[in-house]
Scaffold this motif. Sequence first.
Motif, PDB file in Angstrom:
ATOM      1  N   GLY A 180       0.780  -1.223   0.000  1.00 23.53           N
ATOM      2  CA  GLY A 180       0.000   0.000   0.000  1.00 23.53           C
ATOM      3  C   GLY A 180       0.810   1.271   0.000  1.00 23.53           C
ATOM      4  N   ARG A 181       1.670   1.442   1.032  1.00 17.05           N
ATOM      5  CA  ARG A 181       2.399   2.701   1.101  1.00 17.05           C
ATOM      6  C   ARG A 181       3.664   2.569   1.946  1.00 17.05           C
ATOM      7  N   LEU A 182       4.544   3.544   1.755  1.00 16.39           N
ATOM      8  CA  LEU A 182       5.787   3.654   2.509  1.00 16.39           C
ATOM      9  C   LEU A 182       5.807   5.050   3.117  1.00 16.39           C
ATOM     10  N   GLU A 183       5.977   5.134   4.443  1.00 19.83           N
ATOM     11  CA  GLU A 183       5.981   6.408   5.146  1.00 19.83           C
ATOM     12  C   GLU A 183       7.336   6.604   5.818  1.00 19.83           C
ATOM     13  N   VAL A 184       7.886   7.820   5.693  1.00 16.34           N
ATOM     14  CA  VAL A 184       9.239   8.114   6.168  1.00 16.34           C
ATOM     15  C   VAL A 184       9.204   9.382   7.006  1.00 16.34           C
ATOM     16  N   VAL A 185       9.853   9.364   8.172  1.00 16.17           N
ATOM     17  CA  VAL A 185       9.953  10.589   8.969  1.00 16.17           C
ATOM     18  C   VAL A 185      11.340  10.667   9.610  1.00 16.17           C
ATOM     19  N   PHE A 186      11.977  11.834   9.494  1.00 18.44           N
ATOM     20  CA  PHE A 186      13.212  12.152  10.201  1.00 18.44           C
ATOM     21  C   PHE A 186      12.892  13.300  11.164  1.00 18.44           C
ATOM     22  N   LYS A 187      13.390  13.225  12.386  1.00 18.37           N
ATOM     23  CA  LYS A 187      13.185  14.315  13.333  1.00 18.37           C
ATOM     24  C   LYS A 187      14.336  14.327  14.332  1.00 18.37           C
ATOM     25  N   ARG A 188      14.506  15.471  14.987  1.00 17.40           N
ATOM     26  CA  ARG A 188      15.562  15.569  15.997  1.00 17.40           C
ATOM     27  C   ARG A 188      14.904  15.790  17.357  1.00 17.40           C
ATOM     28  N   ASN A 189      15.060  14.785  18.219  1.00 16.15           N
ATOM     29  CA  ASN A 189      14.547  14.850  19.585  1.00 16.15           C
ATOM     30  C   ASN A 189      15.694  15.296  20.490  1.00 16.15           C
ATOM     31  N   GLY A 190      15.671  16.538  20.966  1.00 14.17           N
ATOM     32  CA  GLY A 190      16.831  17.056  21.680  1.00 14.17           C
ATOM     33  C   GLY A 190      17.980  17.160  20.696  1.00 14.17           C
ATOM     34  N   ASN A 191      19.085  16.500  21.016  1.00 10.34           N
ATOM     35  CA  ASN A 191      20.234  16.502  20.106  1.00 10.34           C
ATOM     36  C   ASN A 191      20.294  15.253  19.239  1.00 10.34           C
ATOM     37  N   ASP A 192      19.389  14.307  19.468  1.00 15.97           N
ATOM     38  CA  ASP A 192      19.440  13.023  18.771  1.00 15.97           C
ATOM     39  C   ASP A 192      18.580  13.036  17.508  1.00 15.97           C
ATOM     40  N   LEU A 193      19.163  12.568  16.412  1.00 15.33           N
ATOM     41  CA  LEU A 193      18.435  12.415  15.161  1.00 15.33           C
ATOM     42  C   LEU A 193      17.749  11.049  15.159  1.00 15.33           C
ATOM     43  N   SER A 194      16.493  11.024  14.759  1.00 16.55           N
ATOM     44  CA  SER A 194      15.729   9.775  14.719  1.00 16.55           C
ATOM     45  C   SER A 194      15.089   9.624  13.347  1.00 16.55           C
ATOM     46  N   CYS A 195      15.110   8.422  12.831  1.00 20.01           N
ATOM     47  CA  CYS A 195      14.451   8.125  11.553  1.00 20.01           C
ATOM     48  C   CYS A 195      13.556   6.914  11.733  1.00 20.01           C
ATOM     49  N   MET A 196      12.347   6.994  11.175  1.00 20.35           N
ATOM     50  CA  MET A 196      11.444   5.847  11.193  1.00 20.35           C
ATOM     51  C   MET A 196      10.806   5.710   9.815  1.00 20.35           C
ATOM     52  N   ILE A 197      10.803   4.483   9.305  1.00 17.93           N
ATOM     53  CA  ILE A 197      10.199   4.177   8.006  1.00 17.93           C
ATOM     54  C   ILE A 197       9.278   2.989   8.207  1.00 17.93           C
ATOM     55  N   GLU A 198       8.031   3.103   7.766  1.00 22.23           N
ATOM     56  CA  GLU A 198       7.098   1.986   7.923  1.00 22.23           C
ATOM     57  C   GLU A 198       6.428   1.675   6.591  1.00 22.23           C
ATOM     58  N   GLU A 199       6.413   0.391   6.256  1.00 22.01           N
ATOM     59  CA  GLU A 199       5.744  -0.101   5.045  1.00 22.01           C
ATOM     60  C   GLU A 199       4.435  -0.777   5.463  1.00 22.01           C
ATOM     61  N   GLU A 255       9.557  -4.775   1.166  1.00 20.62           N
ATOM     62  CA  GLU A 255       9.197  -5.582   0.006  1.00 20.62           C
ATOM     63  C   GLU A 255       8.816  -4.769  -1.223  1.00 20.62           C
ATOM     64  N   ALA A 256       8.176  -3.617  -1.041  1.00 21.54           N
ATOM     65  CA  ALA A 256       7.657  -2.845  -2.178  1.00 21.54           C
ATOM     66  C   ALA A 256       8.795  -2.096  -2.869  1.00 21.54           C
ATOM     67  N   GLN A 257       9.326  -2.693  -3.916  1.00 24.01           N
ATOM     68  CA  GLN A 257      10.512  -2.151  -4.563  1.00 24.01           C
ATOM     69  C   GLN A 257      10.258  -0.792  -5.217  1.00 24.01           C
ATOM     70  N   SER A 258       9.096  -0.594  -5.820  1.00 25.35           N
ATOM     71  CA  SER A 258       8.837   0.673  -6.502  1.00 25.35           C
ATOM     72  C   SER A 258       8.726   1.821  -5.504  1.00 25.35           C
ATOM     73  N   LEU A 259       8.116   1.554  -4.341  1.00 25.01           N
ATOM     74  CA  LEU A 259       8.008   2.589  -3.317  1.00 25.01           C
ATOM     75  C   LEU A 259       9.379   2.955  -2.768  1.00 25.01           C
ATOM     76  N   GLN A 260      10.201   1.945  -2.516  1.00 22.05           N
ATOM     77  CA  GLN A 260      11.558   2.209  -2.048  1.00 22.05           C
ATOM     78  C   GLN A 260      12.313   3.082  -3.029  1.00 22.05           C
ATOM     79  N   GLN A 261      12.203   2.729  -4.313  1.00 23.34           N
ATOM     80  CA  GLN A 261      12.977   3.439  -5.329  1.00 23.34           C
ATOM     81  C   GLN A 261      12.573   4.904  -5.415  1.00 23.34           C
ATOM     82  N   ASP A 262      11.280   5.171  -5.306  1.00 24.18           N
ATOM     83  CA  ASP A 262      10.845   6.567  -5.386  1.00 24.18           C
ATOM     84  C   ASP A 262      11.282   7.354  -4.151  1.00 24.18           C
ATOM     85  N   TRP A 263      11.249   6.722  -2.985  1.00 26.12           N
ATOM     86  CA  TRP A 263      11.762   7.379  -1.782  1.00 26.12           C
ATOM     87  C   TRP A 263      13.244   7.689  -1.939  1.00 26.12           C
ATOM     88  N   ILE A 264      14.024   6.705  -2.378  1.00 23.31           N
ATOM     89  CA  ILE A 264      15.467   6.903  -2.530  1.00 23.31           C
ATOM     90  C   ILE A 264      15.753   7.980  -3.578  1.00 23.31           C
TER      91      ILE A 264
END
Length: 372
Positions: A239-258, A346-355
């Motif tokens: 269905g979809r690929l969701e990506v978020v980068f954020k900085r909590n305090g001084n720490d960088l966090s990334c989460m990606i969910e398919e 698994e979703a190769q086309s979604l990965q490719q567009d994100w990259i």
Amino acid sequence: MPPQRYWEVIGQIVEEIESDQLDVYDCFDMNGEAYLTPLVREAINIRGKCFTEKDEDNFRAVVATSGVYGRHGLSDDERMALLLVGVDVKHQVEPQRCQRVCEPYRKDSPVFRNAPALWSLVREDLILVDSGEVSPSGQLLRFPSFLCRLHGHTLQHYALYENLYNTIAGNKLFLRIDQFDASQSDLIYVCEEAIRPIDPNFLKKMEIYKGEKKWGYYEVLPPEKVTDRQFLDYSRGFGRLEVVFKRNGNDLSCMIEELPSKVDGRVLTGLCLHATSKCPVGVSWNEAVADHIDGAINYYFDERALERFDSDISVTGCAASCRTHLFRIEETPLANMLPIAKLFFEAQSLQQDWINDQFRFIKVTDFKSSIS
């Protein structure tokens, strides 16, 4: 739509199977013997009177072209009804099955009873084991002569585990094993659109500041023709690929969910890749070090599944009903996230567009394609 009595019988079938200490998936295995108790026969009689167009599309051909449940004197309609009863029973127990997958390790579980020394490798979170003294082999893990199953949501996850084991030095890789299965046997097991492209510039020098958030959202839509490169992802239900980068305090966090294209029965299953790093603004992508990168499986049940499906990763306050980590790497280049993502999702086309969106600053010839 089946009447209320049908769902009452389905619930009673589940109770009957559990009281007999049987496995639902074994009882309704299409390649096995038909499970035909009086309750199941009652469910067949009810279900056989209310086939839908979707039921016909999904199961009529299976009955017509195979011998499934063919040795029990059942008519074609009864065999089809039994298939549907099996689907409905499995949907009823799927949340419990998912919760069992996510349970913390216990010393009295079958695997740790059979190999007590393995307990010394359990991480303090009781979710993963240290891979420093164990060796993944396909879908199994060896310690030192004892075999137990690794947890993986897809077959390609096992290739990822071996790849990580062969490239990550020292005791910095942790993997998830199935604590309940001590059988020592192998596991049996479109058109898409960038709804919100992610900012392609900030990662080059980690230019995301305290309290700031960058996110993107990619969705598979019905392809116009089967030759579209996204057709395979669409036909396999991604269905979809969701990506978020954020900085909590001084720490960088990334989460990606398919996530899949729909809720399957009572369960929505998400694959989630997460990384954290203490790298400050100004550090280049290729020089940044992750404190850890981990992969997890998230299960959302019933109303929570619908809530998560209707939200997105940038604003969601919807926690998974249950989740478990499948692997964890510590002190590794942040750039390893890309080759790991290619093996984890698994979703190769979604990965490719994100990259393509987020990593325009990397030349094709410099692109990191293997884990280091």
